[in-house]
Design an enzyme around this catalytic site. Structure first.
Site, PDB file in Angstrom:
ATOM      1  CD  GLU A  87      32.915  27.405  46.120  1.00 39.63           C
ATOM      2  OE1 GLU A  87      32.524  28.148  45.196  1.00 39.63           O
ATOM      3  OE2 GLU A  87      34.080  26.961  46.171  1.00 39.63           O
ATOM      4  CG  ASP A 141      38.255  42.463  44.806  1.00 39.99           C
ATOM      5  OD1 ASP A 141      38.340  43.693  44.578  1.00 39.99           O
ATOM      6  OD2 ASP A 141      38.376  41.985  45.959  1.00 39.99           O
TER       7      ASP A 141
END
Ligand code: ARG
Ligand code: ZN
Ligand code: CA
Length: 237
Positions: free
Chosen positions: A150, A170
Site C-alpha cells: 500500500e 505499470d
C-alpha cells in the site's frame, strides 16, 4: 539526488474490540518491515532469481514512527470509501504518511491513495490482522507486506500487471509485462505475456512470504514524486 528520504508516520488505530487495538510492539514491527523492504535489507531479497537479482532496489526511503492515536469505535468494518479518514482526519498529510489501522471488511487487506489526490484522504488503510509481524495476525499475510504494497501505491506505484492485459503498462520499464495478478506462492518461472512474471514484486498479489523486492525502475518512479514540483516535494527538506 535527494539522498535518504525519511517519511514520518502517524498511525491511527481504530478498534471495535481488544484484538484490533494492536500493541505498540505490533506497530513497531510494521515500521521495521517498511524500513527493511524499502531499503532492501529484508533477508528474503536474496531469493530473487538470477534474471531479476540485478534489479533489486534500495529505494533509499525510510520511515519513522511519529505518533500513535487510538480510537475506540463500535463500527466493526469501515469499507473502502474513506469513512475512517473523515471520522479521524489525517494529521499534516503534506509532511506525514498517515496510516489507519482498522478492519476494512469484504476480504480487503488494505487500500491506498496515489500521490496528487485530496489531502483529506491522503494515506493508507490496513486491516489490524495484516499489520506488522507480531501480535494479532492472519497468515499468510502476517509479514507486514500489505503495508509495503500500500505504501508502494502511496508513492505512485501501480500493480505490476498494470491493472490490464499484456499491453497495459505499470509505467515502469524493468518490470515484465503481465496480464493479471498472481496469488499464493507461485513457482518460478511463471510465464505470461511471453516473459517471466516478477511474481516476487511487492506490487503483485502473492502471499507475504513470496514478495520481496522493488525494482530500480520502481525506485525512480517513487523518488520522482519528491522532486521539486512533484506531488510529495513538501515531504523533503
Ligand atoms: N489491496 C490489496 C488487497 O487488499 C493488498 C494486497 C496485499 N498483498 C499481500 N500479500 N499482502 O487485496
Ligand atoms: Zn494494490
Ligand atoms: Ca513494466
Amino acid at each position: 539526488n535527494l539522498g535518504i528520504i525519511n517519511i514520518p508516520v502517524y498511525v491511527h488505530v481504530v478498534y471495535s474490540n481488544s484484538n484490533e487495538n494492536i500493541s505498540d510492539n505490533q506497530i513497531n514491527s510494521q515500521i521495521d518491515v517498511l524500513n527493511e523492504d524499502f531499503r532492501a535489507t529484508n533477508s528474503d531479497a536474496s531469493q530473487a532469481p538470477t534474471e531479476f537479482a540485478g534489479l533489486v532496489a534500495d529505494s533509499e526511503i525510510t520511515f519513522s514512527l511519529a505518533g500513535v492515536f487510538r480510537h475506540s469505535n463500535s463500527r466493526t468494518s469501515w469499507g473502502t470509501n474513506d469513512l475512517v479518514k473523515s471520522t479521524y482526519p489525517p494529521i499534516t498529510p503534506e509532511t506525514h504518511l498517515n496510516i489507519w489501522v482498522c478492519n476494512i471488511g469484504g476480504g480487503i487487506l488494505g487500500y491506498a491513495q496515489f500521490p496528487g489526490g485530496p489531502t483529506a484522504t491522503d494515506g493508507v488503510v490496513v486491516g489490524p490482522n495484516f499489520f506488522g509481524t507480531t501480535g494479532y495476525l492472519s497468515a499468510p499475510f502476517d509479514e507486514g507486506r500489505t503495508t509495503t504494497h500500500e505504501v508502494g501505491h502511496y508513492l505512485n506505484l501501480r500493480h505490476i500487471w498494470g491493472d490490464g492485459r499484456c499491453r497495459q503498462d505499470d509505467f515502469v520499464s524493468d518490470t515484465p509485462s503481465s496480464d493479471g495478478p498472481n496469488y499464493g506462492c507461485p513457482s518460478y518461472p511463471t510465464v505470461n505475456c511471453r516473459s517471466n512474471d516478477m511474481t516476487m514484486n511487492y506490487m503483485d498479489y502473492v502471499d507475504d512470504a513470496c514478495m520481496y523486492m522493488f525494482t530500480e525502475g520502481q525506485k525512480s518512479r517513487m523518488r520522482s514524486i519528491f522532486a521539486s514540483g512533484g506531488p510529495r516535494s513538501a515531504m523533503v527538506n
